[in-house]
Scaffold this active site. Structure first.
Site, PDB file in Angstrom:
ATOM      1  N   GLY A  13     -50.068  24.200 138.383  1.00  0.00           N
ATOM      2  CA  GLY A  13     -48.992  24.925 137.680  1.00  0.00           C
ATOM      3  C   GLY A  13     -49.441  25.671 136.444  1.00  0.00           C
ATOM      4  N   SER A  19     -48.251  28.230 129.735  1.00  0.00           N
ATOM      5  CA  SER A  19     -47.762  27.282 130.755  1.00  0.00           C
ATOM      6  C   SER A  19     -47.711  25.858 130.204  1.00  0.00           C
ATOM      7  CB  SER A  19     -48.697  27.278 131.970  1.00  0.00           C
ATOM      8  OG  SER A  19     -48.681  28.513 132.627  1.00  0.00           O
ATOM      9  N   ILE A  20     -46.638  25.148 130.511  1.00  0.00           N
ATOM     10  CA  ILE A  20     -46.534  23.741 130.094  1.00  0.00           C
ATOM     11  C   ILE A  20     -47.705  22.955 130.696  1.00  0.00           C
ATOM     12  CG2 ILE A  20     -45.119  21.652 130.213  1.00  0.00           C
ATOM     13  CD1 ILE A  20     -42.618  23.454 130.266  1.00  0.00           C
ATOM     14  N   ASP A  64     -51.657  27.292 147.122  1.00  0.00           N
ATOM     15  CA  ASP A  64     -50.270  27.745 147.192  1.00  0.00           C
ATOM     16  C   ASP A  64     -49.510  26.530 147.714  1.00  0.00           C
ATOM     17  OD1 ASP A  64     -47.811  28.580 148.081  1.00  0.00           O
ATOM     18  OD2 ASP A  64     -48.531  30.485 148.859  1.00  0.00           O
ATOM     19  N   ALA A  95     -38.211  30.437 142.089  1.00  0.00           N
ATOM     20  CA  ALA A  95     -37.039  30.897 142.847  1.00  0.00           C
ATOM     21  C   ALA A  95     -37.056  32.420 142.802  1.00  0.00           C
ATOM     22  CB  ALA A  95     -35.747  30.366 142.230  1.00  0.00           C
ATOM     23  N   TYR A 157     -29.227  29.486 135.812  1.00  0.00           N
ATOM     24  CA  TYR A 157     -30.257  28.548 136.306  1.00  0.00           C
ATOM     25  C   TYR A 157     -30.057  28.316 137.816  1.00  0.00           C
ATOM     26  CZ  TYR A 157     -33.888  25.026 135.726  1.00  0.00           C
ATOM     27  OH  TYR A 157     -35.072  24.325 135.802  1.00  0.00           O
ATOM     28  N   LYS A 164     -34.079  21.186 141.026  1.00  0.00           N
ATOM     29  CA  LYS A 164     -34.467  20.135 140.074  1.00  0.00           C
ATOM     30  C   LYS A 164     -33.745  18.817 140.382  1.00  0.00           C
ATOM     31  CE  LYS A 164     -37.415  22.437 137.493  1.00  0.00           C
ATOM     32  NZ  LYS A 164     -38.851  22.321 137.815  1.00  0.00           N
ATOM     33  N   ILE A 193     -38.544  26.287 126.807  1.00  0.00           N
ATOM     34  CA  ILE A 193     -39.736  26.830 126.151  1.00  0.00           C
ATOM     35  C   ILE A 193     -40.002  28.191 126.778  1.00  0.00           C
ATOM     36  CG2 ILE A 193     -42.223  26.522 125.765  1.00  0.00           C
ATOM     37  CD1 ILE A 193     -41.841  23.524 126.095  1.00  0.00           C
ATOM     38  N   THR A 195     -41.797  30.545 128.569  1.00  0.00           N
ATOM     39  CA  THR A 195     -42.970  30.634 129.449  1.00  0.00           C
ATOM     40  C   THR A 195     -42.681  31.715 130.492  1.00  0.00           C
ATOM     41  OG1 THR A 195     -42.049  29.051 131.001  1.00  0.00           O
ATOM     42  CG2 THR A 195     -43.437  28.144 129.241  1.00  0.00           C
ATOM     43  N   LEU A 196     -43.663  31.939 131.369  1.00  0.00           N
ATOM     44  CA  LEU A 196     -43.480  32.924 132.434  1.00  0.00           C
ATOM     45  C   LEU A 196     -42.273  32.572 133.315  1.00  0.00           C
ATOM     46  CD1 LEU A 196     -44.991  35.411 133.578  1.00  0.00           C
ATOM     47  CD2 LEU A 196     -46.172  33.844 135.135  1.00  0.00           C
TER      48      LEU A 196
HETATM   49  N1  LIG Z   1     -40.156  26.616 130.307  1.00  0.00           N
HETATM   50  C1  LIG Z   1     -39.083  25.851 130.282  1.00  0.00           C
HETATM   51  O1  LIG Z   1     -38.154  26.092 129.532  1.00  0.00           O
HETATM   52  C2  LIG Z   1     -39.018  24.640 131.156  1.00  0.00           C
HETATM   53  C3  LIG Z   1     -38.133  23.598 130.828  1.00  0.00           C
HETATM   54  C4  LIG Z   1     -38.066  22.472 131.649  1.00  0.00           C
HETATM   55  C5  LIG Z   1     -38.861  22.409 132.773  1.00  0.00           C
HETATM   56  N2  LIG Z   1     -39.723  23.442 133.069  1.00  0.00           N
HETATM   57  C6  LIG Z   1     -40.555  23.308 134.273  1.00  0.00           C
HETATM   58  O2  LIG Z   1     -41.907  23.239 133.887  1.00  0.00           O
HETATM   59  C7  LIG Z   1     -42.697  23.624 135.011  1.00  0.00           C
HETATM   60  C8  LIG Z   1     -43.745  24.619 134.559  1.00  0.00           C
HETATM   61  O3  LIG Z   1     -43.118  25.846 134.218  1.00  0.00           O
HETATM   62  P1  LIG Z   1     -43.499  26.697 132.924  1.00  0.00           P
HETATM   63  O4  LIG Z   1     -42.264  26.856 132.139  1.00  0.00           O
HETATM   64  O5  LIG Z   1     -44.714  26.140 132.297  1.00  0.00           O
HETATM   65  O6  LIG Z   1     -43.773  28.152 133.547  1.00  0.00           O
HETATM   66  P2  LIG Z   1     -45.080  28.768 134.248  1.00  0.00           P
HETATM   67  O7  LIG Z   1     -44.598  30.035 134.865  1.00  0.00           O
HETATM   68  O8  LIG Z   1     -46.198  28.856 133.296  1.00  0.00           O
HETATM   69  O9  LIG Z   1     -45.436  27.700 135.372  1.00  0.00           O
HETATM   70  C9  LIG Z   1     -44.867  27.718 136.669  1.00  0.00           C
HETATM   71  C10 LIG Z   1     -46.020  27.608 137.616  1.00  0.00           C
HETATM   72  O10 LIG Z   1     -45.584  27.510 138.972  1.00  0.00           O
HETATM   73  C11 LIG Z   1     -46.582  28.119 139.729  1.00  0.00           C
HETATM   74  N3  LIG Z   1     -46.159  28.428 141.082  1.00  0.00           N
HETATM   75  C12 LIG Z   1     -45.112  29.203 141.484  1.00  0.00           C
HETATM   76  N4  LIG Z   1     -45.119  29.306 142.835  1.00  0.00           N
HETATM   77  C13 LIG Z   1     -46.184  28.586 143.285  1.00  0.00           C
HETATM   78  C14 LIG Z   1     -46.731  28.309 144.564  1.00  0.00           C
HETATM   79  N5  LIG Z   1     -46.179  28.780 145.679  1.00  0.00           N
HETATM   80  N6  LIG Z   1     -47.850  27.523 144.642  1.00  0.00           N
HETATM   81  C15 LIG Z   1     -48.417  27.007 143.524  1.00  0.00           C
HETATM   82  N7  LIG Z   1     -47.953  27.238 142.283  1.00  0.00           N
HETATM   83  C16 LIG Z   1     -46.842  28.014 142.173  1.00  0.00           C
HETATM   84  C17 LIG Z   1     -46.921  29.384 138.945  1.00  0.00           C
HETATM   85  O11 LIG Z   1     -48.168  29.917 139.348  1.00  0.00           O
HETATM   86  C18 LIG Z   1     -46.960  28.829 137.544  1.00  0.00           C
HETATM   87  O12 LIG Z   1     -48.268  28.401 137.236  1.00  0.00           O
HETATM   88  C19 LIG Z   1     -41.734  24.162 136.064  1.00  0.00           C
HETATM   89  O13 LIG Z   1     -41.442  23.131 136.977  1.00  0.00           O
HETATM   90  C20 LIG Z   1     -40.506  24.470 135.229  1.00  0.00           C
HETATM   91  O14 LIG Z   1     -39.329  24.462 136.003  1.00  0.00           O
HETATM   92  C21 LIG Z   1     -39.824  24.532 132.284  1.00  0.00           C
END
Ligand SMILES: NC(=O)c1ccc[n+]([C@@H]2O[C@H](COP(=O)([O-])OP(=O)(O)OC[C@H]3O[C@@H](n4cnc5c(N)ncnc54)[C@H](O)[C@@H]3O)[C@@H](O)[C@H]2O)c1
Length: 257
Positions: A13, A19-20, A64, A95, A157, A164, A193, A195-196
């Site tokens: 991820g 990225s988190i 993937d 999504a 969302y 989720k 947060i 992020t992308l």
């Molecule tokens: N940013 C927020 O506010 C927030 C809050 C709570 C939870 N989250 C969750 O944290 C997690 C990380 O998200 P983020 O905010 O760091 O954003 P991010 O865009 O940096 O990370 C999402 C990741 O999912 C990967 N991804 C998407 N489709 C994929 C696939 N088919 N195969 C492999 N990887 C795939 C992307 O390449 C990316 O690295 C997610 O589950 C997100 O829902 C985010």
């Protein structure tokens, strides 16, 4: 500081430095773990390689999470490289854009399928390849990332909230299955947060502002705060914690009116 020295971890991820999963990778590496990072497509490979270059002897592998073949190949590669696995961080979610801006009742069958497949089923598929590797190490810790939109309605969302909810239920079922193997499964429910992934949700800045106004701590959460909670859940200090959704959201979830 949690001690993850001598541990092998898989981080799925990482897209960029916001990225988190990258924040968690950095914290786990600082705690002594050796890491494998994945990239989902050639487009993101270079980003992941550049970031990983700052780690000690990283392993970079394609995955993937929508592909059973790539997940199986990942399992074999980890076995070759590490000969076992101590923890897995699952931070993949997706999504289609339209599903995050159209009214929820317009959710398409294909959008629903993709969101649930990439964001929820992938935890089960990745855990399945991690299990034999973790058994070789006497147990392990699986961690995923979720959001309060699983339980409450947040504007736009939409289907990601449904994904989720499925993800959180999967955490509990996996924890029940794998507890006898000393494999723990938990989630962090992070506050918003930038992020992308977050940028894909229309009106996201408004969500950040509402948290600042209403959360007990009167602020947003930082990447490093999620990463600190993650290293706790990945390491021995949380050895009796499993099936849990840990809220790292400045307390927002306890608020009513
Ligand atoms: N940013 C927020 O506010 C927030 C809050 C709570 C939870 N989250 C969750 O944290 C997690 C990380 O998200 P983020 O905010 O760091 O954003 P991010 O865009 O940096 O990370 C999402 C990741 O999912 C990967 N991804 C998407 N489709 C994929 C696939 N088919 N195969 C492999 N990887 C795939 C992307 O390449 C990316 O690295 C997610 O589950 C997100 O829902 C985010």
């Amino acid at each position: 500081m949690p001690d993850l020295s001598g541990k092998f971890g898989l981080i799925v991820g990482v897209a960029n430095k916001r990225s988190i999963s990258w924040a968690i990778a950095q914290a786990a590496a600082a705690a002594g773990a050796r890491l494998a990072l994945t990239y989902p497509s050639e487009r993101l490979e270079e980003n992941v390689r550049e970031l990983a270059a700052t780690l000690d002897k990283p392993v970079i592998l394609p995955c993937d999470v929508g592909s059973d073949e790539q997940i199986a190949a990942l399992g074999s590669a980890l076995d070759r490289e590490f000969g076992g696995l101590d923890f897995l961080v699952h931070g993949a979610a997706f999504a289609p854009q339209a599903e995050l801006s159209n009214p929820f009742f317009q959710t398409s069958r294909e959008g629903f399928r993709i969101a649930l497949d990439v964001s929820a089923y992938s935890l089960i598929a990745l855990t399945r390849i991690a299990v034999p590797l973790m058994e070789k190490r006497g147990g392990g810790s699986v961690l995923t990332l979720t959001y309060l939109g699983s339980q409450r309605v947040f504007t736009n969302y939409n289907v990601m909230g449904v994904a989720k909810a499925a993800l959180e239920a999967a955490v509990r079922y996996l924890a029940s299955d794998l507890g006898p193997k000393n494999i723990r499964v938990n989630a962090i429910s992070a506050g918003p947060i930038k992020t992308l992934a977050a940028a894909g949700i229309s009106g996201f800045s408004n969500i950040l502002q509402v948290y600042r106004d209403r959360a007990p701590l009167k602020r947003n959460v930082e990447l490093s705060e999620v990463a600190d909670a993650a290293t706790f859940l990945l390491g021995p200090a949380s050895r009796a914690v499993t099936g849990e959704i840990v809220m790292v959201d400045a307390g927002y979830h306890v608020t009513g009116i």
